[in-house]
Design a protein around this motif. Sequence first.
Motif, mmCIF file in Angstrom:
data_model
loop_
_atom_site.group_PDB
_atom_site.id
_atom_site.type_symbol
_atom_site.label_atom_id
_atom_site.label_comp_id
_atom_site.label_asym_id
_atom_site.label_seq_id
_atom_site.Cartn_x
_atom_site.Cartn_y
_atom_site.Cartn_z
ATOM 1 N N VAL A 1 32.345 96.350 95.017
ATOM 2 C CA VAL A 1 31.845 96.735 96.338
ATOM 3 C C VAL A 1 31.472 95.561 97.220
ATOM 4 N N GLN A 2 31.310 94.371 96.669
ATOM 5 C CA GLN A 2 30.924 93.230 97.487
ATOM 6 C C GLN A 2 31.817 92.038 97.175
ATOM 7 N N PRO A 3 31.852 91.047 98.072
ATOM 8 C CA PRO A 3 32.680 89.863 97.828
ATOM 9 C C PRO A 3 32.291 89.185 96.511
ATOM 10 N N ILE A 4 33.281 88.681 95.814
ATOM 11 C CA ILE A 4 33.022 88.057 94.517
ATOM 12 C C ILE A 4 33.553 86.635 94.468
ATOM 13 N N ILE A 5 33.013 85.870 93.532
ATOM 14 C CA ILE A 5 33.469 84.505 93.317
ATOM 15 C C ILE A 5 34.721 84.522 92.449
ATOM 16 N N GLN A 6 35.274 83.348 92.214
ATOM 17 C CA GLN A 6 36.466 83.247 91.366
ATOM 18 C C GLN A 6 36.087 83.504 89.903
ATOM 19 N N HIS A 7 36.738 84.512 89.306
ATOM 20 C CA HIS A 7 36.462 84.833 87.912
ATOM 21 C C HIS A 7 37.649 84.548 86.998
ATOM 22 N N HIS A 8 38.700 84.011 87.548
ATOM 23 C CA HIS A 8 39.800 83.529 86.712
ATOM 24 C C HIS A 8 40.058 82.089 87.137
ATOM 25 N N GLN A 9 39.297 81.200 86.520
ATOM 26 C CA GLN A 9 39.232 79.813 86.981
ATOM 27 C C GLN A 9 40.556 79.072 86.828
ATOM 28 N N LYS A 10 40.726 78.072 87.682
ATOM 29 C CA LYS A 10 41.890 77.191 87.624
ATOM 30 C C LYS A 10 41.577 75.918 86.841
ATOM 31 N N ALA A 11 40.308 75.721 86.534
ATOM 32 C CA ALA A 11 39.872 74.531 85.787
ATOM 33 C C ALA A 11 40.244 74.681 84.312
ATOM 34 N N PRO A 12 40.198 73.590 83.534
ATOM 35 C CA PRO A 12 40.470 73.675 82.090
ATOM 36 C C PRO A 12 39.571 74.692 81.403
ATOM 37 N N THR A 13 40.064 75.282 80.330
ATOM 38 C CA THR A 13 39.359 76.384 79.674
ATOM 39 C C THR A 13 38.001 75.988 79.108
ATOM 40 N N SER A 14 37.830 74.720 78.775
ATOM 41 C CA SER A 14 36.560 74.277 78.189
ATOM 42 C C SER A 14 35.559 73.814 79.239
ATOM 43 N N HIS A 15 35.896 74.010 80.514
ATOM 44 C CA HIS A 15 35.014 73.592 81.605
ATOM 45 C C HIS A 15 34.284 74.792 82.184
ATOM 46 N N ALA A 16 32.968 74.722 82.289
ATOM 47 C CA ALA A 16 32.165 75.801 82.869
ATOM 48 C C ALA A 16 32.226 75.733 84.392
ATOM 49 N N THR A 17 32.392 76.890 85.048
ATOM 50 C CA THR A 17 32.633 76.886 86.493
ATOM 51 C C THR A 17 31.650 77.715 87.318
ATOM 52 N N HIS A 18 30.923 78.663 86.706
ATOM 53 C CA HIS A 18 29.975 79.434 87.522
ATOM 54 C C HIS A 18 28.733 79.787 86.708
ATOM 55 N N TYR A 19 27.680 80.183 87.441
ATOM 56 C CA TYR A 19 26.391 80.464 86.809
ATOM 57 C C TYR A 19 26.264 81.927 86.387
ATOM 58 N N VAL A 20 25.461 82.137 85.352
ATOM 59 C CA VAL A 20 25.058 83.476 84.928
ATOM 60 C C VAL A 20 23.543 83.496 84.845
ATOM 61 N N GLN A 21 22.940 84.471 85.514
ATOM 62 C CA GLN A 21 21.492 84.659 85.468
ATOM 63 C C GLN A 21 21.164 85.569 84.289
ATOM 64 N N LEU A 22 20.259 85.133 83.420
ATOM 65 C CA LEU A 22 19.924 85.859 82.213
ATOM 66 C C LEU A 22 18.606 86.617 82.360
ATOM 67 N N LYS A 23 18.567 87.804 81.786
ATOM 68 C CA LYS A 23 17.371 88.634 81.844
ATOM 69 C C LYS A 23 16.263 88.032 80.990
ATOM 70 N N LYS A 24 15.078 87.969 81.561
ATOM 71 C CA LYS A 24 13.934 87.412 80.839
ATOM 72 C C LYS A 24 13.639 88.238 79.587
ATOM 73 N N GLY A 25 13.457 87.568 78.477
ATOM 74 C CA GLY A 25 13.161 88.229 77.227
ATOM 75 C C GLY A 25 14.378 88.644 76.424
ATOM 76 N N SER A 26 15.564 88.431 76.976
ATOM 77 C CA SER A 26 16.785 88.782 76.249
ATOM 78 C C SER A 26 17.084 87.744 75.175
ATOM 79 N N PHE A 27 17.939 88.106 74.228
ATOM 80 C CA PHE A 27 18.358 87.172 73.198
ATOM 81 C C PHE A 27 18.977 85.923 73.816
ATOM 82 N N LEU A 28 19.856 86.115 74.797
ATOM 83 C CA LEU A 28 20.552 84.980 75.395
ATOM 84 C C LEU A 28 19.599 84.068 76.158
ATOM 85 N N GLU A 29 18.614 84.660 76.847
ATOM 86 C CA GLU A 29 17.643 83.842 77.575
ATOM 87 C C GLU A 29 16.798 83.032 76.604
ATOM 88 N N GLU A 30 16.426 83.664 75.487
ATOM 89 C CA GLU A 30 15.651 82.949 74.460
ATOM 90 C C GLU A 30 16.477 81.839 73.834
#
Length: 237
Positions: free
Chosen positions: A128-157
């Motif tokens: 429903v809204q404009p999105i960033i590039q989710h199929h990157q052109k950079a090498p596969t081992s290169h990180a290209t965008h941010y992910v905001q993690l929920k406080k208290g989640s396993f990943l945030e911990e």
Amino acid sequence: MKPVIGITADVDKDGKHLLNNNYVQAIIRAGGLPFIIPIGIEGDSAQVTDLIDGLLLTGGGDIDPLLFGEEPHPNLGQVIPARDVVELELTRQMMKCDKPILGICRGLQVLNVAAGGTIYQDIYKQHVQPIIQHHQKAPTSHATHYVQLKKGSFLEELAGSGRILVNSFHHQSLKDVPEPFSAVGVATDQIIEAIESAQHQFVIGVQWHPERLAENGDSVSLGIFNRFIRACNNGKS
């Protein structure tokens, strides 16, 4: 003894099984013993579940939209129904037995559909809204965008931070996330990037590819696999 990890493989239209070595090496590096699961064994999924200590759902093509109540969008990619059947049946069996599952990219989507959720067949046309590039052109081992993690989640911990950098190779994403899952990671455009189950010891899905980032020593990616294997070890007698 090392925990036995079943790894699903991609399948081409001729039935050839395909699996990037990055997944295998990530499991070995974390202390697991990987075995590749073929298509066609859905009738024996209960036995397979007994044999393995954990399940790694890997990336690949699109999921048949009929499985979540939709007909194909014009931008739907290649679908391999035989792979869908095996992965969904194994996922449900593993969740029923509360055995660890790690879903990566397509694997995240399989987890969601297995629980009764839905996905966007093509985020560039359906979101429903404009999105960033989710199929990157950079090498596969290169990180290209941010992910905001929920406080208290396993990943945030695990990350020790509310925001991480990830790589990205997808054109589908989660839409409706059902229980027992909750969305615990979103991109800046609100595309769902991670889910966790509140009812299982370790059932987690991520939209990015930590097996690729782990090759460069990314601490969060290495941690995901280490915690996955640790959870698989906990279930061994």
